[in-house]
Scaffold this motif. Structure first.
Motif, PDB file in Angstrom:
ATOM      1  N   PRO A   1       0.794  -1.237   0.000  1.00 51.04           N
ATOM      2  CA  PRO A   1       0.000   0.000   0.000  1.00 51.04           C
ATOM      3  C   PRO A   1       0.831   1.294   0.000  1.00 51.04           C
ATOM      4  O   PRO A   1       0.273   2.365  -0.217  1.00 51.04           O
ATOM      5  CB  PRO A   1      -0.809  -0.110   1.293  1.00 51.04           C
ATOM      6  N   TYR A   2       2.132   1.224   0.237  1.00 50.08           N
ATOM      7  CA  TYR A   2       2.958   2.421   0.315  1.00 50.08           C
ATOM      8  C   TYR A   2       3.667   2.638  -1.012  1.00 50.08           C
ATOM      9  O   TYR A   2       4.663   2.007  -1.319  1.00 50.08           O
ATOM     10  CB  TYR A   2       3.959   2.304   1.471  1.00 50.08           C
ATOM     11  N   LYS A   3       3.118   3.546  -1.815  1.00 50.50           N
ATOM     12  CA  LYS A   3       3.630   3.799  -3.158  1.00 50.50           C
ATOM     13  C   LYS A   3       4.581   4.986  -3.166  1.00 50.50           C
ATOM     14  O   LYS A   3       4.396   5.948  -2.430  1.00 50.50           O
ATOM     15  CB  LYS A   3       2.469   4.050  -4.109  1.00 50.50           C
TER      16      LYS A   3
ATOM     17  N   LYS B   1       7.410   2.084  -8.005  1.00 49.32           N
ATOM     18  CA  LYS B   1       7.725   1.215  -6.866  1.00 49.32           C
ATOM     19  C   LYS B   1       6.663   1.352  -5.784  1.00 49.32           C
ATOM     20  O   LYS B   1       6.112   2.432  -5.560  1.00 49.32           O
ATOM     21  CB  LYS B   1       9.084   1.591  -6.271  1.00 49.32           C
ATOM     22  N   SER B   2       6.406   0.256  -5.104  1.00 49.09           N
ATOM     23  CA  SER B   2       5.514   0.275  -3.951  1.00 49.09           C
ATOM     24  C   SER B   2       6.058  -0.707  -2.918  1.00 49.09           C
ATOM     25  O   SER B   2       6.818  -1.616  -3.249  1.00 49.09           O
ATOM     26  CB  SER B   2       4.084  -0.069  -4.347  1.00 49.09           C
ATOM     27  N   PHE B   3       5.631  -0.514  -1.682  1.00 50.35           N
ATOM     28  CA  PHE B   3       6.223  -1.249  -0.581  1.00 50.35           C
ATOM     29  C   PHE B   3       5.166  -1.711   0.406  1.00 50.35           C
ATOM     30  O   PHE B   3       4.148  -1.071   0.584  1.00 50.35           O
ATOM     31  CB  PHE B   3       7.235  -0.352   0.152  1.00 50.35           C
ATOM     32  N   ALA B   4       5.465  -2.829   1.070  1.00 55.00           N
ATOM     33  CA  ALA B   4       4.557  -3.371   2.076  1.00 55.00           C
ATOM     34  C   ALA B   4       4.750  -2.667   3.417  1.00 55.00           C
ATOM     35  O   ALA B   4       3.850  -2.659   4.251  1.00 55.00           O
ATOM     36  CB  ALA B   4       4.799  -4.869   2.234  1.00 55.00           C
TER      37      ALA B   4
ATOM     38  N   SER C   1       8.322   2.238   6.321  1.00 56.87           N
ATOM     39  CA  SER C   1       9.721   2.649   6.493  1.00 56.87           C
ATOM     40  C   SER C   1      10.557   2.304   5.265  1.00 56.87           C
ATOM     41  O   SER C   1      11.495   3.030   4.921  1.00 56.87           O
ATOM     42  CB  SER C   1      10.318   2.016   7.753  1.00 56.87           C
ATOM     43  N   ASN C   2      10.224   1.220   4.587  1.00 54.49           N
ATOM     44  CA  ASN C   2      10.953   0.874   3.359  1.00 54.49           C
ATOM     45  C   ASN C   2      10.649   1.881   2.252  1.00 54.49           C
ATOM     46  O   ASN C   2      11.535   2.249   1.466  1.00 54.49           O
ATOM     47  CB  ASN C   2      10.597  -0.538   2.891  1.00 54.49           C
TER      48      ASN C   2
ATOM     49  N   PRO D   1      12.754  12.183   3.611  1.00 53.85           N
ATOM     50  CA  PRO D   1      11.408  12.307   4.179  1.00 53.85           C
ATOM     51  C   PRO D   1      11.441  12.838   5.601  1.00 53.85           C
ATOM     52  O   PRO D   1      12.345  12.554   6.369  1.00 53.85           O
ATOM     53  CB  PRO D   1      10.870  10.877   4.154  1.00 53.85           C
ATOM     54  N   THR D   2      10.448  13.649   5.912  1.00 51.84           N
ATOM     55  CA  THR D   2      10.284  14.159   7.276  1.00 51.84           C
ATOM     56  C   THR D   2       9.159  13.388   7.918  1.00 51.84           C
ATOM     57  O   THR D   2       8.432  12.658   7.252  1.00 51.84           O
ATOM     58  CB  THR D   2       9.949  15.661   7.260  1.00 51.84           C
ATOM     59  N   SER D   3       9.011  13.561   9.211  1.00 51.68           N
ATOM     60  CA  SER D   3       7.903  12.884   9.871  1.00 51.68           C
ATOM     61  C   SER D   3       6.599  13.467   9.358  1.00 51.68           C
ATOM     62  O   SER D   3       6.510  14.640   9.021  1.00 51.68           O
ATOM     63  CB  SER D   3       8.011  13.002  11.382  1.00 51.68           C
ATOM     64  N   GLU D   4       5.615  12.637   9.330  1.00 47.76           N
ATOM     65  CA  GLU D   4       4.328  13.059   8.782  1.00 47.76           C
ATOM     66  C   GLU D   4       3.646  14.052   9.704  1.00 47.76           C
ATOM     67  O   GLU D   4       3.822  14.000  10.918  1.00 47.76           O
ATOM     68  CB  GLU D   4       3.447  11.826   8.560  1.00 47.76           C
ATOM     69  N   PRO D   5       2.856  14.960   9.134  1.00 46.19           N
ATOM     70  CA  PRO D   5       2.178  15.946   9.975  1.00 46.19           C
ATOM     71  C   PRO D   5       1.262  15.273  10.975  1.00 46.19           C
ATOM     72  O   PRO D   5       0.641  14.277  10.680  1.00 46.19           O
ATOM     73  CB  PRO D   5       1.380  16.793   8.990  1.00 46.19           C
ATOM     74  N   SER D   6       1.240  15.838  12.138  1.00 42.59           N
ATOM     75  CA  SER D   6       0.427  15.304  13.210  1.00 42.59           C
ATOM     76  C   SER D   6      -0.983  15.874  13.135  1.00 42.59           C
ATOM     77  O   SER D   6      -1.194  16.980  12.664  1.00 42.59           O
ATOM     78  CB  SER D   6       1.075  15.675  14.546  1.00 42.59           C
TER      79      SER D   6
END
Length: 122
Positions: free
Chosen positions: A29-31, A39-42, A45-46, A58-63
């Motif tokens: 689900p992580y494209k 590319k996509s990942f399961a 973090s990958n 990448p930065t941490s996602e907005p809270s």
């Protein structure tokens, strides 16, 4: 603890089990968000690590929680002296912890401290 129904592996959180289940289902689900990269990942973090191959850090996602009204800085603290302290030359501070003040070698420690002071005055 949460156990995988397929391989019986245990996970402390349900989110860990959910991510693990992607390895059994083949879901990714992580494209990658870069155009023309398919590319996509399961595992999220990958996918974030993959973004580095594109030069994206990448930065941490907005809270979802509101931003704090306090800001923590890392500037060097500054102590403002009072007017009478500004006219004096600062003394070298001598501090001996309470735990050492009861030791039998306190006189030796004090002598060594005063010898160091004599060396620095020259």
């Amino acid at each position: 603890m949460h156990q995988c129904g397929v391989c019986k592996k245990w996970f402390p959180r349900p989110s860990g089990l959910k991510t693990h289940m992607n390895s059994h289902s083949g879901e990714k689900p992580y494209k990658c968000t870069v155009p023309n990269c398919n590319k996509s990942f399961a595992v999220r973090s990958n996918a974030k690590r993959h973004l580095r191959t594109h030069g994206i850090i990448p930065t941490s996602e907005p809270s979802s929680r509101p931003a704090s009204k306090f800001t923590v800085g890392f500037e060097t603290p500054m102590v403002s002296p009072t007017a009478h302290e500004m006219t004096k030359i600062p003394n070298k501070l001598k501090w001996i912890p309470m735990s050492l003040q009861t030791r039998t070698n306190i006189a030796v420690l004090q002598r060594e401290s005063s010898v160091e002071d004599d060396d620095t005055d020259e």
